[in-house]
Design an enzyme around this catalytic site. Structure first.
Site, short mmCIF file in Angstrom:
data_model
loop_
_atom_site.label_atom_id
_atom_site.label_comp_id
_atom_site.label_asym_id
_atom_site.label_seq_id
_atom_site.Cartn_x
_atom_site.Cartn_y
_atom_site.Cartn_z
N LYS A 13 21.11 -14.69 -61.02
CA LYS A 13 21.97 -13.59 -61.43
C LYS A 13 21.51 -12.28 -60.81
O LYS A 13 22.24 -11.31 -60.78
CB LYS A 13 21.93 -13.42 -62.96
CG LYS A 13 22.32 -14.62 -63.76
CD LYS A 13 22.06 -14.27 -65.28
CE LYS A 13 22.07 -15.51 -66.10
NZ LYS A 13 21.65 -15.22 -67.48
N GLY A 14 20.27 -12.26 -60.36
CA GLY A 14 19.62 -11.00 -59.96
C GLY A 14 20.31 -10.21 -58.87
O GLY A 14 20.18 -8.99 -58.81
N GLU A 28 20.20 -11.79 -51.51
CA GLU A 28 19.16 -12.02 -52.53
C GLU A 28 18.61 -10.71 -53.04
O GLU A 28 18.54 -9.72 -52.30
CB GLU A 28 18.01 -12.83 -51.91
CG GLU A 28 17.87 -14.24 -52.45
CD GLU A 28 17.39 -14.33 -53.89
OE1 GLU A 28 17.84 -13.53 -54.74
OE2 GLU A 28 16.59 -15.22 -54.18
N ASP A 29 18.21 -10.70 -54.29
CA ASP A 29 17.65 -9.48 -54.87
C ASP A 29 16.22 -9.21 -54.41
O ASP A 29 15.89 -8.10 -54.02
CB ASP A 29 17.69 -9.57 -56.42
CG ASP A 29 17.11 -10.87 -56.96
OD1 ASP A 29 16.66 -11.73 -56.16
OD2 ASP A 29 17.10 -11.05 -58.19
N ASP A 34 9.69 -12.91 -53.64
CA ASP A 34 8.35 -12.92 -54.22
C ASP A 34 7.57 -14.02 -53.53
O ASP A 34 6.91 -13.79 -52.53
CB ASP A 34 8.46 -13.11 -55.74
CG ASP A 34 7.14 -12.91 -56.45
OD1 ASP A 34 6.13 -12.72 -55.77
OD2 ASP A 34 7.10 -12.95 -57.69
N LYS A 60 8.46 -8.16 -51.63
CA LYS A 60 7.13 -7.82 -52.13
C LYS A 60 6.11 -7.94 -51.00
O LYS A 60 6.17 -8.86 -50.19
CB LYS A 60 6.75 -8.76 -53.29
CG LYS A 60 7.48 -8.39 -54.56
CD LYS A 60 6.86 -9.06 -55.76
CE LYS A 60 7.71 -8.79 -57.00
NZ LYS A 60 7.25 -9.51 -58.17
N ASP A 106 15.78 -8.75 -64.02
CA ASP A 106 15.54 -8.76 -65.47
C ASP A 106 14.10 -9.05 -65.84
O ASP A 106 13.31 -9.54 -65.04
CB ASP A 106 16.41 -9.85 -66.11
CG ASP A 106 15.87 -11.26 -65.82
OD1 ASP A 106 15.64 -11.56 -64.63
OD2 ASP A 106 15.64 -12.03 -66.77
N ARG A 140 18.65 -5.60 -66.70
CA ARG A 140 19.47 -5.78 -65.50
C ARG A 140 20.39 -4.58 -65.25
O ARG A 140 20.76 -4.29 -64.13
CB ARG A 140 20.35 -7.03 -65.62
CG ARG A 140 19.59 -8.34 -65.62
CD ARG A 140 20.57 -9.50 -65.42
NE ARG A 140 20.00 -10.79 -65.77
CZ ARG A 140 19.28 -11.54 -64.94
NH1 ARG A 140 19.03 -11.13 -63.74
NH2 ARG A 140 18.82 -12.72 -65.34
P1 IMP Z 1 10.64 -16.29 -55.44
O1 IMP Z 1 11.34 -17.62 -55.37
O2 IMP Z 1 9.23 -16.40 -55.94
O3 IMP Z 1 10.73 -15.49 -54.14
O4 IMP Z 1 11.32 -15.43 -56.56
C1 IMP Z 1 12.60 -15.19 -56.44
C2 IMP Z 1 13.33 -14.97 -57.72
O5 IMP Z 1 12.48 -14.68 -58.85
C3 IMP Z 1 14.13 -13.73 -57.49
O6 IMP Z 1 15.38 -14.05 -56.94
C4 IMP Z 1 14.18 -13.10 -58.85
O7 IMP Z 1 15.30 -13.59 -59.55
C5 IMP Z 1 12.88 -13.51 -59.51
N1 IMP Z 1 11.86 -12.46 -59.33
C6 IMP Z 1 10.87 -12.41 -58.41
N2 IMP Z 1 10.14 -11.28 -58.55
C7 IMP Z 1 10.68 -10.61 -59.58
C8 IMP Z 1 10.39 -9.33 -60.20
O8 IMP Z 1 9.47 -8.57 -59.82
N3 IMP Z 1 11.20 -8.98 -61.23
C9 IMP Z 1 12.24 -9.75 -61.68
N4 IMP Z 1 12.54 -10.92 -61.12
C10 IMP Z 1 11.78 -11.35 -60.08
MG MG Z 2 17.18 -13.85 -57.00
#
Ligand code: IMP
Ligand code: MG
Length: 177
Positions: free
Chosen positions: A42-43, A98-99, A102, A130, A159, A165
């Site tokens: 949803k981000g 994508e938001d 990480d 990040k 969120d 959000r």
């Molecule tokens: P990844 O798969 O570890 O890159 O994380 C991706 C998903 O985790 C993102 O699309 C977000 O929805 C959530 N996410 C990662 N970091 C954060 C943060 O700092 N705050 C809130 N949601 C996060």
């Molecule tokens: Mg996301």
């Protein structure tokens, strides 16, 4: 409503300015072509709408629902994927929206799902990256909003346990409770 925050990391104005210039880059890159924007829910929903409003090429939108965070602030290894009505992207230009990056696992998963549907081109647009993001297994970020420190952030679609959000800026939440 009280959503406690420690600090604002990216203001509403900074977000709007950067999203407008990102949209300019996308307009230039796809000039004369049609584009399917795939938003990872949803981000990225607020980022998607901010971006769409500034695009002057033909766009269609679709959604993927992935979730890796189970209400916690550290990444989970398992990513859940839910099926939603999805546009036919075969032989079309696709841009994944994508938001945040990480670990990069969610983007890699969304990329694979789209790649299997044989688009003509597949690129990525990510609002926040990040600093410590492990880029090894992650697809390249073709359009990037901001590099941010390795902190948990909320707002502009992001969120903490489904709250925050709605904030029109990116902030570090006060979640010391
Ligand atoms: P990844 O798969 O570890 O890159 O994380 C991706 C998903 O985790 C993102 O699309 C977000 O929805 C959530 N996410 C990662 N970091 C954060 C943060 O700092 N705050 C809130 N949601 C996060
Ligand atoms: Mg996301």
């Amino acid at each position: 409503m009280i959503l406690p925050i420690k600090k604002i990391l990216i203001s509403r104005e900074e977000l709007e300015q950067r999203i407008t210039s990102l949209a300019d880059e996308i307009n230039q890159a796809y000039r004369g072509e049609e584009l399917v924007l795939i938003s990872v829910l949803k981000g990225s929903v607020m980022f998607l709408t901010g971006l769409m409003k500034e695009l002057d090429i033909d766009v269609e939108i679709g959604f993927l629902y992935l979730s890796s965070y189970q209400g916690e602030t550290a990444p989970q290894t398992k990513i859940n994927h839910y099926h939603l009505p999805f546009p036919d992207i075969k032989n079309r230009n696709v841009l994944l929206v994508e938001d945040i990056l990480d670990s990069g696992a969610s983007l890699a998963c969304a990329f694979d799902i789209c790649q299997h549907k044989e688009p003509t081109s597949l690129k990525t647009c990510v609002l926040l990256v990040k600093k410590d993001c492990k880029k090894t297994k992650t697809p390249p970020v073709d359009f990037k909003g901001f590099d941010i420190p390795n902190e948990f952030v909320v707002g502009y679609g992001l969120d903490h346990r489904e709250k925050y959000r709605q904030l029109p800026y990116i902030a570090v939440p006060d979640i010391s409770d």
